[in-house]
Design an enzyme around this catalytic site. Structure first.
Site, PDB file in Angstrom:
ATOM      1  N   HIS A 276       1.199  -1.304   0.164  1.00  0.00           N
ATOM      2  CA  HIS A 276       0.194   0.234  -0.038  1.00  0.00           C
ATOM      3  C   HIS A 276       1.202   0.971   0.162  1.00  0.00           C
ATOM      4  CE1 HIS A 276      -4.156  -1.856   1.905  1.00  0.00           C
ATOM      5  NE2 HIS A 276      -3.981  -2.817   0.694  1.00  0.00           N
ATOM      6  N   PRO A 277       1.653   1.108  -0.562  1.00  0.00           N
ATOM      7  CA  PRO A 277       2.544   2.438  -0.787  1.00  0.00           C
ATOM      8  C   PRO A 277       2.011   3.391  -1.336  1.00  0.00           C
ATOM      9  CG  PRO A 277       3.440   1.479  -2.972  1.00  0.00           C
ATOM     10  CD  PRO A 277       2.424   0.685  -1.809  1.00  0.00           C
TER      11      PRO A 277
END
Length: 351
Positions: A276-277
Site C-alpha cells: 500500500h505505498p
C-alpha cells in the site's frame, strides 16, 4: 502497450510531452493539454526525477540535469505493514490446496456450499484500537486468512512474502496440516521512507527505502497487536476451532518464547508489506490542491503518491476516489481554458 516511459519533456517550466521506449526505439509524443502521471507511489516520483524534477542535490549526484528544484519528490513514503501470526486449526477449517480436484468439492458447490463458495483466502476483517495511541481511530486492521506459507508447500505464498530460505524448515513442519494466519496490520505508521534514483538510466530500478518500524511508536503498536492476537487465540471460539500458535521461529529461538524480547525480534524478522505505498508526490509539498506539480504547468499526478498521509484502511477505494475527483478537475480546467479548437474536434459520450 509495450512502452516504458523514460521522462516527461519539459520546456520553459511546462510539460509538453513524454519520451518513451517502444520495441527498443526511443519515441517522443507531444500533448495538446497536459501530461497526467499515474505510475504509482514508486513510479511517479521516479519519472519526475528522471525528468529533472526533484531535489537538485540528489539529481546532480546521479547525473540528471535539474529542470525544477522540488526537494520533497520521492520523500514521505508510507506503507502498511503486516505481522503474520501462524496457527494450526482443526481439519477442514482452512484452505486445502487440492480441494478443487476433489469430487466432493464440486458436489458441494452444486448444492451451494463447500470451499468454492468461500470469499477467498481472507474471510475475516476487523478494525481495533490497541490503546497505544491517543487517537480514537483504530490503529490496527486484522486480516483472518485461512492459508499460511505452509499451505501451498512453499510454491507461491512463501516467496511472495519475501521470506528467507532459512525460515522454510519452520514452515515445512506444518505442510500437510490445516493452517491459517491472523494478520494484524499497522494502519497509521509514523515512520517515513523515500524513493530515490539509482542512476540516470530509466531502466534501472529506483532505490526504495521504506524505513519500516523506524519510529518506536510503530513497534509499540505492533507489539500491542501481538498481545491482542494472543488474547484472541485464547477465546472460546478460537479454541473451539483448534487454534494452536506455532512454536519458536528459527531467527528468534535464542530468546525466551512468548517473551516481549522474542516478539520484538519476531516483528523485525517476519513483518512484511501489504503493498500500500503512498505519499511520495504529496499534496501540499509536491502538488497543489488540484494535483498539479507546484511551479510547473501542464503536469498533474493522479495516483496513491498524492496522499499526504496514508489512510487507515485499504488504499484501493481511496485511490479510485482520487482518480474520479481528478477526472472532474481535469474537465473543469479544460472547460475554463481556451479550448475551442480542441473541443470542436472532440466528442464526449456520456454513459
Amino acid at each position: 502497450m509495450y512502452s516504458h516511459v523514460r521522462k516527461i519533456i519539459i520546456e520553459d517550466k511546462r510539460a509538453i510531452g513524454v519520451e518513451l521506449t517502444r520495441f527498443g526505439k526511443i519515441e517522443r509524443y507531444k500533448v495538446r493539454q497536459e501530461v497526467i502521471l499515474s505510475a504509482g507511489a514508486v513510479g511517479s516520483p521516479q519519472i519526475l526525477m528522471l525528468s529533472g524534477v526533484g531535489d537538485e542535490g540528489h539529481l546532480t549526484e546521479v547525473g540528471v540535469e535539474t529542470v525544477h528544484h522540488l526537494p520533497e519528490v520521492g520523500q514521505n513514503l508510507q506503507d502498511h505493514l503486516n505481522i503474520p501470526m501462524n496457527i494450526d486449526v482443526r481439519e477442514n477449517l482452512s484452505y486445502d490446496i487440492l480441494s478443487a480436484i476433489y469430487p466432493s468439492t464440486w458436489l458441494a458447490y452444486l448444492s451451494g456450499g463447500g470451499p468454492l463458495t468461500s470469499s477467498g483466502a481472507c474471510s475475516g476483517l476487523a478494525f481495533v484500537h490497541t490503546g497505544v495511541s491517543n487517537d480514537s481511530r483504530p490503529d490496527i486492521q486484522y486480516h483472518m486468512l485461512e492459508v499460511s506459507p505452509a499451505t501451498d508447500h512453499g510454491l507461491v505464498i512463501f516467496k511472495n512474502f519475501g521470506l528467507l530460505k532459512k525460515a522454510w524448515p519452520w514452515f515445512k513442519d506444518h505442510t500437510g496440516r490445516f493452517s491459517a494466519m491472523v494478520l494484524p496490520t499497522l494502519l497509521r505508521p509514523k515512520s517515513r521512507g523515500f524513493v530515490k534514483l539509482r542512476s540516470s538510466n530509466p531502466d534501472d530500478h529506483p532505490i526504495i527505502q521504506p524505513n519500516y518500524l523506524e519510529e518506536k511508536k510503530d513497534m509499540d503498536t505492533m507489539l500491542a497487536a501481538v498481545n491482542l492476537t494472543l488474547k484472541l487465540l485464547n477465546t472460546t471460539a478460537m479454541q473451539a476451532a483448534g487454534a494452536e500458535l506455532w512454536g519458536p521461529d528459527p531467527f528468534c529461538n535464542h530468546l525466551q518464547f512468548m517473551s516481549a524480547a522474542y516478539w520484538e525480534c519476531y516483528v523485525h524478522h517476519f513483518s512484511f508489506t501489504i503493498y500500500h505505498p503512498v505519499g511520495t508526490c504529496a499534496m501540499g509539498t509536491v502538488l497543489d490542491a488540484r494535483l498539479k506539480v507546484k511551479g510547473l504547468h501542464g503536469l498533474r499526478v493522479v495516483d496513491g503518491s498524492v496522499m499526504p498521509k496514508i489512510v487507515g484502511g485499504n488504499t484501493n477505494a481511496p485511490i479510485i476516489m482520487i482518480a474520479e475527483k481528478a477526472a472532474d478537475m481535469i474537465l473543469q480546467d479544460f472547460k475554463t481554458s481556451d479550448n475551442t479548437e480542441v473541443m470542436n474536434k472532440c466528442v464526449k459520450d456520456e454513459l
